[in-house]
Every structure is written in C-alpha cells, then in structure tokens.
Motif scaffolding. Structure first.
Motif, PDB file in Angstrom:
ATOM      1  N   THR A   7       0.854  -1.184   0.000  1.00 33.95           N
ATOM      2  CA  THR A   7       0.000   0.000   0.000  1.00 33.95           C
ATOM      3  C   THR A   7       0.891   1.235   0.000  1.00 33.95           C
ATOM      4  OG1 THR A   7      -0.129   0.023   2.400  1.00 33.95           O
ATOM      5  CG2 THR A   7      -1.872  -1.156   1.223  1.00 33.95           C
ATOM      6  N   TYR A   8       0.382   2.296  -0.573  1.00 40.71           N
ATOM      7  CA  TYR A   8       1.220   3.482  -0.738  1.00 40.71           C
ATOM      8  C   TYR A   8       0.339   4.715  -0.894  1.00 40.71           C
ATOM      9  CZ  TYR A   8      -0.059   2.073  -5.438  1.00 40.71           C
ATOM     10  OH  TYR A   8      -0.765   1.671  -6.544  1.00 40.71           O
ATOM     11  N   THR A   9       0.951   5.824  -0.763  1.00 44.68           N
ATOM     12  CA  THR A   9       0.307   7.117  -1.022  1.00 44.68           C
ATOM     13  C   THR A   9       1.090   7.804  -2.129  1.00 44.68           C
ATOM     14  OG1 THR A   9      -0.527   7.389   1.232  1.00 44.68           O
ATOM     15  CG2 THR A   9      -0.180   9.400  -0.040  1.00 44.68           C
ATOM     16  N   SER A  26      -4.380   8.531  -0.830  1.00 43.75           N
ATOM     17  CA  SER A  26      -4.011   7.257  -0.237  1.00 43.75           C
ATOM     18  C   SER A  26      -4.276   6.118  -1.205  1.00 43.75           C
ATOM     19  CB  SER A  26      -4.804   7.033   1.052  1.00 43.75           C
ATOM     20  OG  SER A  26      -6.201   6.981   0.765  1.00 43.75           O
ATOM     21  N   TRP A  27      -3.775   4.916  -0.863  1.00 47.39           N
ATOM     22  CA  TRP A  27      -3.912   3.750  -1.743  1.00 47.39           C
ATOM     23  C   TRP A  27      -5.373   3.462  -2.050  1.00 47.39           C
ATOM     24  CZ3 TRP A  27      -6.283  -1.016  -1.196  1.00 47.39           C
ATOM     25  CH2 TRP A  27      -5.940  -1.953  -2.172  1.00 47.39           C
ATOM     26  N   ARG A  33       5.206   4.687   3.360  1.00 48.14           N
ATOM     27  CA  ARG A  33       5.087   4.922   4.794  1.00 48.14           C
ATOM     28  C   ARG A  33       3.629   5.181   5.173  1.00 48.14           C
ATOM     29  NH1 ARG A  33      10.477   8.717   5.689  1.00 48.14           N
ATOM     30  NH2 ARG A  33      11.534   7.904   3.837  1.00 48.14           N
ATOM     31  N   ARG A  34       3.254   4.734   6.325  1.00 46.57           N
ATOM     32  CA  ARG A  34       1.900   4.950   6.828  1.00 46.57           C
ATOM     33  C   ARG A  34       1.922   5.988   7.928  1.00 46.57           C
ATOM     34  NH1 ARG A  34      -0.689  -1.158   7.221  1.00 46.57           N
ATOM     35  NH2 ARG A  34      -0.141  -1.813   5.089  1.00 46.57           N
ATOM     36  N   ASN A  35       0.759   6.583   8.131  1.00 45.86           N
ATOM     37  CA  ASN A  35       0.585   7.551   9.229  1.00 45.86           C
ATOM     38  C   ASN A  35       1.687   8.606   9.225  1.00 45.86           C
ATOM     39  OD1 ASN A  35      -1.638   6.012  10.238  1.00 45.86           O
ATOM     40  ND2 ASN A  35      -0.161   4.595  11.139  1.00 45.86           N
ATOM     41  N   TYR A  91       1.909  13.606   4.717  1.00 49.33           N
ATOM     42  CA  TYR A  91       1.985  13.451   3.274  1.00 49.33           C
ATOM     43  C   TYR A  91       2.118  14.781   2.537  1.00 49.33           C
ATOM     44  CZ  TYR A  91       0.672   8.728   4.443  1.00 49.33           C
ATOM     45  OH  TYR A  91       0.655   7.479   4.985  1.00 49.33           O
TER      46      TYR A  91
END
Length: 126
Positions: A31-33, A52-53, A102-104, A107
């Motif tokens: 998953t990615y942004t 977001s993904w 990266r999550r959280n 962005y």
C-alpha cells in the motif's frame, strides 16, 4: 524497482484545464500514497495534493482546493491523476508525482516520499 512515469502538462491560458497522469510500476502488493508537488522557477518544491492507496484520503494545498482534483485508478498499472481546472498563472511550475510506502505520515512533506517522477512543465499564461 519502483518507477513513476508522468504524462500531461503543457501551455494553456488562464481559466483552462489540464490533466496530469502518473503511472506507477514495481509497487507490488504494498500500500502506498502518491502525491503531487510543484516547483516554480527560483522557488522551493511545494506540496500540491496527495491520495491514499484506497483513495479514501486526499490532501490538498489550500490554494488549489476546489480547483484541483486528485484521483487514482488501481488497475494493472496503478495511475494517479491530477485534474486541474480554473488554472492561474501562479500555477505555472514543473509538477512532480511521488510515492511513499510509509503509513501515518505527513503526506504534505517532501521528505516523506521515496521515489519521484521525471517532472512535467505546466505553463499558464494570463
């Protein structure tokens, strides 16, 4: 290997519309942004929009809200679009798409991102 290939851009008049595309390859099942940044001559690279993904979360620079729309198509080759309407001369810049796994994270910050597209020029004449 992750690769981002951009298309779109060009020279338009104020009030016109343009659509930028960013095709991502090599991302696998992660998953990615994906974000868009822009850099005007003599200025730093600034955040424009991100998605977001799942597409459920979007982020925009205040000055483009209501004029720009970011969307994505998670097809075989995931592609993110930046639809730009009511363009202004101050939107003139080189636009870059970028991706992070990266999550959280923040962005809207350039350092969050890991890979970048080649950039595409958008010029808006008055």
């Amino acid at each position: 290997q992750v690769q981002l290939v951009q298309s779109g851009g060009g020279v338009v008049q104020a009030g016109d519309s343009l659509r930028l595309s960013c095709a991502a390859s090599g991302v696998g099942s992660r998953t990615y942004t994906i974000g868009w940044f822009r850099q005007a001559p003599g200025k730093e690279r600034d955040f424009v929009a991100a998605i977001s993904w799942s597409g459920s979360n979007t982020y925009y620079l205040d000055s483009v809200k209501g004029r720009f729309t970011i969307s994505r198509d998670n097809a075989v080759t995931p592609t993110v679009y930046l639809q730009m309407t009511s363009l202004k001369p101050e939107d003139t810049a080189v636009y870059y798409c970028t991706i992070t796994f990266r999550r959280n994270s923040d962005y809207t910050t350039e350092t969050t991102y890991d890979y970048w597209g080649q950039g595409t020029q958008v010029t808006v004449s008055s």
